[in-house]
Design a protein around this motif. Sequence first.
Motif, PDB file in Angstrom:
ATOM      1  N   VAL A   1      48.003  26.408  42.158  1.00  0.00           N
ATOM      2  CA  VAL A   1      47.191  25.503  42.976  1.00  0.00           C
ATOM      3  C   VAL A   1      47.994  25.076  44.201  1.00  0.00           C
ATOM      4  N   LYS A   2      47.365  24.604  45.157  1.00  0.00           N
ATOM      5  CA  LYS A   2      46.023  24.739  45.683  1.00  0.00           C
ATOM      6  C   LYS A   2      46.016  25.864  46.707  1.00  0.00           C
ATOM      7  N   THR A   3      44.936  26.638  46.732  1.00  0.00           N
ATOM      8  CA  THR A   3      44.866  27.838  47.558  1.00  0.00           C
ATOM      9  C   THR A   3      45.180  27.561  49.017  1.00  0.00           C
ATOM     10  N   ASN A   4      44.593  26.507  49.568  1.00  0.00           N
ATOM     11  CA  ASN A   4      44.713  26.242  50.997  1.00  0.00           C
ATOM     12  C   ASN A   4      45.981  25.493  51.384  1.00  0.00           C
ATOM     13  N   VAL A   5      46.816  25.165  50.413  1.00  0.00           N
ATOM     14  CA  VAL A   5      48.038  24.425  50.741  1.00  0.00           C
ATOM     15  C   VAL A   5      49.244  25.222  50.225  1.00  0.00           C
TER      16      VAL A   5
ATOM     17  N   ARG B   1      42.658  36.202  42.912  1.00  0.00           N
ATOM     18  CA  ARG B   1      41.541  35.303  43.257  1.00  0.00           C
ATOM     19  C   ARG B   1      41.187  34.335  42.125  1.00  0.00           C
ATOM     20  N   GLU B   2      41.069  34.818  40.884  1.00  0.00           N
ATOM     21  CA  GLU B   2      40.657  33.960  39.770  1.00  0.00           C
ATOM     22  C   GLU B   2      41.761  33.010  39.311  1.00  0.00           C
ATOM     23  N   ALA B   3      42.983  33.218  39.785  1.00  0.00           N
ATOM     24  CA  ALA B   3      44.130  32.423  39.316  1.00  0.00           C
ATOM     25  C   ALA B   3      44.573  31.388  40.337  1.00  0.00           C
ATOM     26  N   THR B   4      43.687  31.048  41.262  1.00  0.00           N
ATOM     27  CA  THR B   4      43.959  29.973  42.208  1.00  0.00           C
ATOM     28  C   THR B   4      42.632  29.361  42.643  1.00  0.00           C
ATOM     29  N   ASN B   5      42.680  28.091  42.974  1.00  0.00           N
ATOM     30  CA  ASN B   5      41.492  27.435  43.518  1.00  0.00           C
ATOM     31  C   ASN B   5      41.898  26.151  44.234  1.00  0.00           C
ATOM     32  N   SER B   6      40.918  25.418  44.711  1.00  0.00           N
ATOM     33  CA  SER B   6      41.170  24.202  45.477  1.00  0.00           C
ATOM     34  C   SER B   6      39.994  23.259  45.340  1.00  0.00           C
ATOM     35  N   ASN B   7      40.241  22.001  45.617  1.00  0.00           N
ATOM     36  CA  ASN B   7      39.146  21.036  45.675  1.00  0.00           C
ATOM     37  C   ASN B   7      38.462  21.075  47.039  1.00  0.00           C
ATOM     38  N   ARG B   8      38.880  21.966  47.890  1.00  0.00           N
ATOM     39  CA  ARG B   8      38.269  22.214  49.194  1.00  0.00           C
ATOM     40  C   ARG B   8      37.908  23.710  49.262  1.00  0.00           C
ATOM     41  N   PRO B   9      36.806  24.105  48.580  1.00  0.00           N
ATOM     42  CA  PRO B   9      36.474  25.529  48.468  1.00  0.00           C
ATOM     43  C   PRO B   9      36.360  26.259  49.806  1.00  0.00           C
ATOM     44  N   HIS B  10      35.809  25.609  50.829  1.00  0.00           N
ATOM     45  CA  HIS B  10      35.668  26.288  52.117  1.00  0.00           C
ATOM     46  C   HIS B  10      37.037  26.599  52.720  1.00  0.00           C
ATOM     47  N   LEU B  11      38.019  25.719  52.514  1.00  0.00           N
ATOM     48  CA  LEU B  11      39.372  25.978  53.001  1.00  0.00           C
ATOM     49  C   LEU B  11      40.066  27.029  52.152  1.00  0.00           C
ATOM     50  N   ALA B  12      39.792  27.028  50.854  1.00  0.00           N
ATOM     51  CA  ALA B  12      40.348  28.055  49.966  1.00  0.00           C
ATOM     52  C   ALA B  12      39.841  29.426  50.389  1.00  0.00           C
ATOM     53  N   ASP B  13      38.538  29.545  50.650  1.00  0.00           N
ATOM     54  CA  ASP B  13      37.969  30.823  51.068  1.00  0.00           C
ATOM     55  C   ASP B  13      38.582  31.295  52.385  1.00  0.00           C
ATOM     56  N   ALA B  14      38.724  30.381  53.336  1.00  0.00           N
ATOM     57  CA  ALA B  14      39.333  30.742  54.625  1.00  0.00           C
ATOM     58  C   ALA B  14      40.786  31.168  54.437  1.00  0.00           C
ATOM     59  N   SER B  15      41.500  30.488  53.573  1.00  0.00           N
ATOM     60  CA  SER B  15      42.899  30.836  53.322  1.00  0.00           C
ATOM     61  C   SER B  15      43.019  32.208  52.684  1.00  0.00           C
ATOM     62  N   LEU B  16      42.162  32.493  51.700  1.00  0.00           N
ATOM     63  CA  LEU B  16      42.188  33.813  51.069  1.00  0.00           C
ATOM     64  C   LEU B  16      41.861  34.907  52.078  1.00  0.00           C
ATOM     65  N   GLU B  17      40.908  34.648  52.958  1.00  0.00           N
ATOM     66  CA  GLU B  17      40.564  35.626  53.991  1.00  0.00           C
ATOM     67  C   GLU B  17      41.762  35.887  54.904  1.00  0.00           C
TER      68      GLU B  17
END
Length: 187
Positions: free
Chosen positions: A127-131, A151-167
């Motif tokens: 945790v967290k994907t975006n940080v 992908r399934e082994a990380t997430n965030s309480n800010r899903p839109h930022l997590a998606d942008a970070s993964l991209e």
Amino acid sequence: MIERPRTALILVDVINSFFEPGLPNHYPGVETVLEPMRALRRKAKESGALVVHAVERHRPNVDDFEWRKLPVHHLERAHDADYFEDFRPEGDNETAVFKRRFSAFFATDLALLLTEQRIERVIIAGVKTNVCIRATAQDAFANGFEPVVVREATNSNRPHLADASLEDIDRYMGRVVSLAEGLELLA
């Protein structure tokens, strides 16, 4: 025969603060990463791959630049900074790196450790994907390691930022893969 790159697993901030309900950094849905991380860890242990537990720890009674932006947290020997449930390092192929910033590489000996073990690729989960995940992936890339985020082994309480970070990670730094592919890379 082409030799496969040596791969290590980095588990980022699998500590009580994020995973124990009622603690300050816990958020709904965080528990969905636990089983994928356990599966990755099991596969790494089976294959003998290095597992690095990168956890945030700050010194009590010592000023820390991070306090200018965030409240005091994850102090050495504090309950919130302790490993969550069964994620304490154990066995010959597991070790810990203590970090004071988001990245597991910044001001730690992680790059040296990986280089000495001839690691070329790092599977990153936690945790967290975006940080912390993004910062660790970026610094893995900057240090010459191929970052792979499951992908399934990380997430965030800010899903839109997590998606942008993964991209961004997938486009500019490394790869974002499924759990099945992450397990295969650790085999």
